[in-house]
Design a protein around this motif. Structure first.
Motif, PDB file in Angstrom:
ATOM      1  N   ILE A  92       0.398   9.506  -6.844  1.00 19.94           N
ATOM      2  CA  ILE A  92       0.152   8.060  -6.505  1.00 19.94           C
ATOM      3  C   ILE A  92       0.296   6.440  -7.744  1.00 19.94           C
ATOM      4  O   ILE A  92       0.314   5.242  -7.398  1.00 19.94           O
ATOM      5  N   LYS A  93      -0.152   7.227  -9.406  1.00 23.07           N
ATOM      6  CA  LYS A  93       1.096   6.697 -10.236  1.00 23.07           C
ATOM      7  C   LYS A  93       2.068   5.574  -9.403  1.00 23.07           C
ATOM      8  O   LYS A  93       2.589   5.044 -10.576  1.00 23.07           O
ATOM      9  N   ASP A  94       2.837   6.849  -9.612  1.00 25.58           N
ATOM     10  CA  ASP A  94       4.263   6.608  -9.266  1.00 25.58           C
ATOM     11  C   ASP A  94       4.614   5.870  -8.389  1.00 25.58           C
ATOM     12  O   ASP A  94       5.638   5.240  -8.459  1.00 25.58           O
ATOM     13  N   GLU A  95       4.374   5.766  -7.351  1.00 20.88           N
ATOM     14  CA  GLU A  95       4.145   4.709  -5.944  1.00 20.88           C
ATOM     15  C   GLU A  95       3.560   3.773  -6.158  1.00 20.88           C
ATOM     16  O   GLU A  95       3.534   2.561  -5.032  1.00 20.88           O
ATOM     17  N   ASP A  96       3.000   3.444  -7.466  1.00 22.04           N
ATOM     18  CA  ASP A  96       2.240   2.050  -7.387  1.00 22.04           C
ATOM     19  C   ASP A  96       2.861   0.989  -7.390  1.00 22.04           C
ATOM     20  O   ASP A  96       3.747   1.061  -7.577  1.00 22.04           O
ATOM     21  N   GLY A  97       2.559  -0.085  -6.317  1.00 22.18           N
ATOM     22  CA  GLY A  97       3.574  -1.782  -5.830  1.00 22.18           C
ATOM     23  C   GLY A  97       3.935  -1.445  -4.999  1.00 22.18           C
ATOM     24  O   GLY A  97       4.938  -2.343  -4.768  1.00 22.18           O
ATOM     25  N   GLU A  98       4.238   0.766  -4.690  1.00 24.23           N
ATOM     26  CA  GLU A  98       5.275  -0.006  -3.033  1.00 24.23           C
ATOM     27  C   GLU A  98       4.451  -0.248  -1.676  1.00 24.23           C
ATOM     28  O   GLU A  98       3.263  -0.423  -1.978  1.00 24.23           O
ATOM     29  N   GLY A  99       5.195   0.067  -1.164  1.00 22.12           N
ATOM     30  CA  GLY A  99       4.615  -0.663   0.040  1.00 22.12           C
ATOM     31  C   GLY A  99       4.840   0.930   0.977  1.00 22.12           C
ATOM     32  O   GLY A  99       5.798   1.121   0.677  1.00 22.12           O
ATOM     33  N   CYS A 100       4.696   0.552   2.859  1.00 23.30           N
ATOM     34  CA  CYS A 100       4.670   1.586   2.903  1.00 23.30           C
ATOM     35  C   CYS A 100       4.862   1.695   5.144  1.00 23.30           C
ATOM     36  O   CYS A 100       4.508   0.612   4.978  1.00 23.30           O
ATOM     37  N   ASN A 101       5.926   1.405   5.670  1.00 20.80           N
ATOM     38  CA  ASN A 101       6.005   1.646   6.619  1.00 20.80           C
ATOM     39  C   ASN A 101       5.974   2.828   6.919  1.00 20.80           C
ATOM     40  O   ASN A 101       5.733   4.359   7.332  1.00 20.80           O
ATOM     41  N   ILE A 102       5.030   2.649   8.412  1.00 16.97           N
ATOM     42  CA  ILE A 102       4.274   4.271   8.688  1.00 16.97           C
ATOM     43  C   ILE A 102       4.303   3.747  10.794  1.00 16.97           C
ATOM     44  O   ILE A 102       4.021   3.447  10.814  1.00 16.97           O
ATOM     45  N   LEU A 138       1.264  -1.632  -0.135  1.00 19.00           N
ATOM     46  CA  LEU A 138      -0.272  -0.331  -0.405  1.00 19.00           C
ATOM     47  C   LEU A 138       1.020   1.046   0.027  1.00 19.00           C
ATOM     48  O   LEU A 138       1.518   1.680   0.969  1.00 19.00           O
ATOM     49  N   ALA A 139       0.173   2.073  -1.313  1.00 15.34           N
ATOM     50  CA  ALA A 139       1.893   3.250  -1.010  1.00 15.34           C
ATOM     51  C   ALA A 139       1.488   3.856  -0.340  1.00 15.34           C
ATOM     52  O   ALA A 139       0.661   4.904   0.354  1.00 15.34           O
ATOM     53  N   CYS A 140       2.244   4.567   0.446  1.00 14.42           N
ATOM     54  CA  CYS A 140       2.250   5.948   1.697  1.00 14.42           C
ATOM     55  C   CYS A 140       1.693   7.004   0.891  1.00 14.42           C
ATOM     56  O   CYS A 140       0.984   7.755   1.718  1.00 14.42           O
ATOM     57  N   ASP A 173      10.244  -0.932  -1.315  1.00 12.62           N
ATOM     58  CA  ASP A 173       9.814  -1.368  -2.510  1.00 12.62           C
ATOM     59  C   ASP A 173       9.241  -2.446  -2.532  1.00 12.62           C
ATOM     60  O   ASP A 173       9.350  -2.725  -1.633  1.00 12.62           O
ATOM     61  N   ILE A 174       9.413  -3.433  -3.265  1.00 11.64           N
ATOM     62  CA  ILE A 174       8.716  -5.002  -3.298  1.00 11.64           C
ATOM     63  C   ILE A 174       9.814  -5.408  -2.438  1.00 11.64           C
ATOM     64  O   ILE A 174       9.291  -6.496  -2.133  1.00 11.64           O
TER      65      ILE A 174
END
Length: 385
Positions: A194-204, A79-81, A109-110
């Motif tokens: 959002i399109k640029d970060e598609d497929g990324e993950g997020c640590n919050i 889920l993208a940041c 990243d993945i």
């Protein structure tokens, strides 16, 4: 001399002339064994004296009007940041949407490697030189007043960023269906991000401070609109069913850390199997005070938790995937107190150990000695017969 004689009569430890001593092999063995036992018990007592024990007490929690700090560190692998927001609400009516302060997001990243760290919520910073309502550029010393695209509440209502346009639409109860027509959103490039970060993950990770009353907070791909139930999520008309809320809770605690605390959600992981699922944690928070050996108090909390997954049922819930934490407080407060044994208690136990071992060993020695004499005497009598 009379005083000396009287003191001599009070002597509770009469002495035996050395001529009447009788030393035996069994007495030597018993002396060695009893000495070893005394040394062992002596060091055991020292260890117990130095060890800090924790006493537990339960009392009624009478605290009122306090703040609660919720510390969290959660990873969303897919889920993208740019989409992820943190919202909180409590029963007193206080709401916090898309919380940004004291929160750090890390793009992953993945493979889980950090791409970028940033502080902030959904969207992007305001553009430096936006367009005026009439479409012209700002001149020197002009005050910008961006259009709200029909959502203005007054004639002088301005929306100077994409975020403010979204807020105006939310207050009207409208949905933003085409952000390409909104100058602020288009120039801030939120959709492109959002399109640029598609497929990324997020640590919050970070913390939020809320009132010490029952409430909830959640992580979701969007920003809450409804002030009490978070039923609506504004996502610029992005399909939320495609968002995967699989997550791992690296850390979740309420208040400060204290010795021995166990947070049951640390390192808990959940993988989404159905789209548009809602994962819910129901938490019972127990107020806790920890008093260390120096008298310093740590005001914190413990908690227990139950988990529940809401799968899509064909209704409205398909549009609101997220990870929800609902917390409530126990009326009972736990007080942990560190304590050591007193020095008087330590000395008493040492005296008891030394005196007790010598007394028992003396009884055993007397039993062995007189038993041996009796057997020897019978043998001698038998020989005479």
């Amino acid at each position: 001399m009379d005083v000396v004689n009287k003191l001599r009569k009070l002597d509770a430890y009469p002495k035996i002339n050395e001529d009447f001593y009788s030393r035996t092999l069994s007495g030597g063995v018993i002396t060695l064994v009893s000495s070893a036992i005394i040394v062992f018990l002596f060091f055991s007592e020292i260890r117990l004296f130095l060890y800090t024990a924790t006493e537990t007490k339960l009392v009624v929690d009478t605290s009122r009007g306090e703040k609660l700090r919720i510390n969290f560190d959660v990873t969303f692998p897919v889920l993208a940041c740019s989409l992820l927001s943190v919202d909180a609400v409590d029963i007193s009516g206080e709401q916090h949407f898309d919380i940004r302060h004291d929160i750090i997001k890390k793009r992953l990243d993945i493979h889980g490697n950090v791409i970028e760290s940033r502080q902030g919520g959904i969207g992007a910073p305001k553009i430096e030189k936006p367009l005026q309502r009439h479409g012209g550029r700002l001149e020197h010393n002009e005050t910008y007043c961006g259009s709200c695209y029909g959502a203005e509440t007054t004639d002088d209502h301005c929306c100077n960023s994409c975020e403010e346009v979204r807020d105006a639409y939310r207050k009207k109860g409208w949905a933003m269906t085409n952000t390409d027509l909104i100058d602020q959103c288009k120039r801030e490039g939120f959709i492109q991000r959002i399109k640029d970060e598609d497929g990324e993950g997020c640590n919050i990770h970070g913390f939020v401070e809320v009132n010490k009353v029952a409430g909830s907070f959640h992580f979701a791909p969007g920003k809450g609109i409804h002030p009490s139930t978070f039923i609506f999520l504004d996502l610029f008309s992005i399909d939320t069913e495609n968002h995967n809320i699989s997550h791992k809770i690296n850390k979740l605690s309420f208040g400060k850390e204290f010795p021995g605390v166990v947070n049951p959600l640390d390192r808990v992981e959940w993988v989404q199997r159905e789209p548009a699922s809602i994962y819910q944690y129901f938490i019972k928070v127990v107020p806790t005070i920890y008093k260390d050996i120096t008298g310093r108090k740590i005001y914190s909390n413990q908690f227990s938790v139950t988990e529940h997954v809401r799968e899509p049922d064909g209704g409205f819930s398909k549009s609101i995937p997220g990870v929800f934490f609902f917390y409530d407080f126990s009326p009972i407060q736990v007080i942990f107190t560190e304590e050591n044994k007193s020095i008087l208690h330590f000395i008493t136990n040492l005296c008891a150990i030394i005196g007790g071992v010598f007394t028992v060993s003396g009884i055993i020695d007397a039993f062995v000695y007189y038993g041996h004499r009796a057997i020897k005497k019978k043998i001698e009598v038998g020989k005479l017969i």
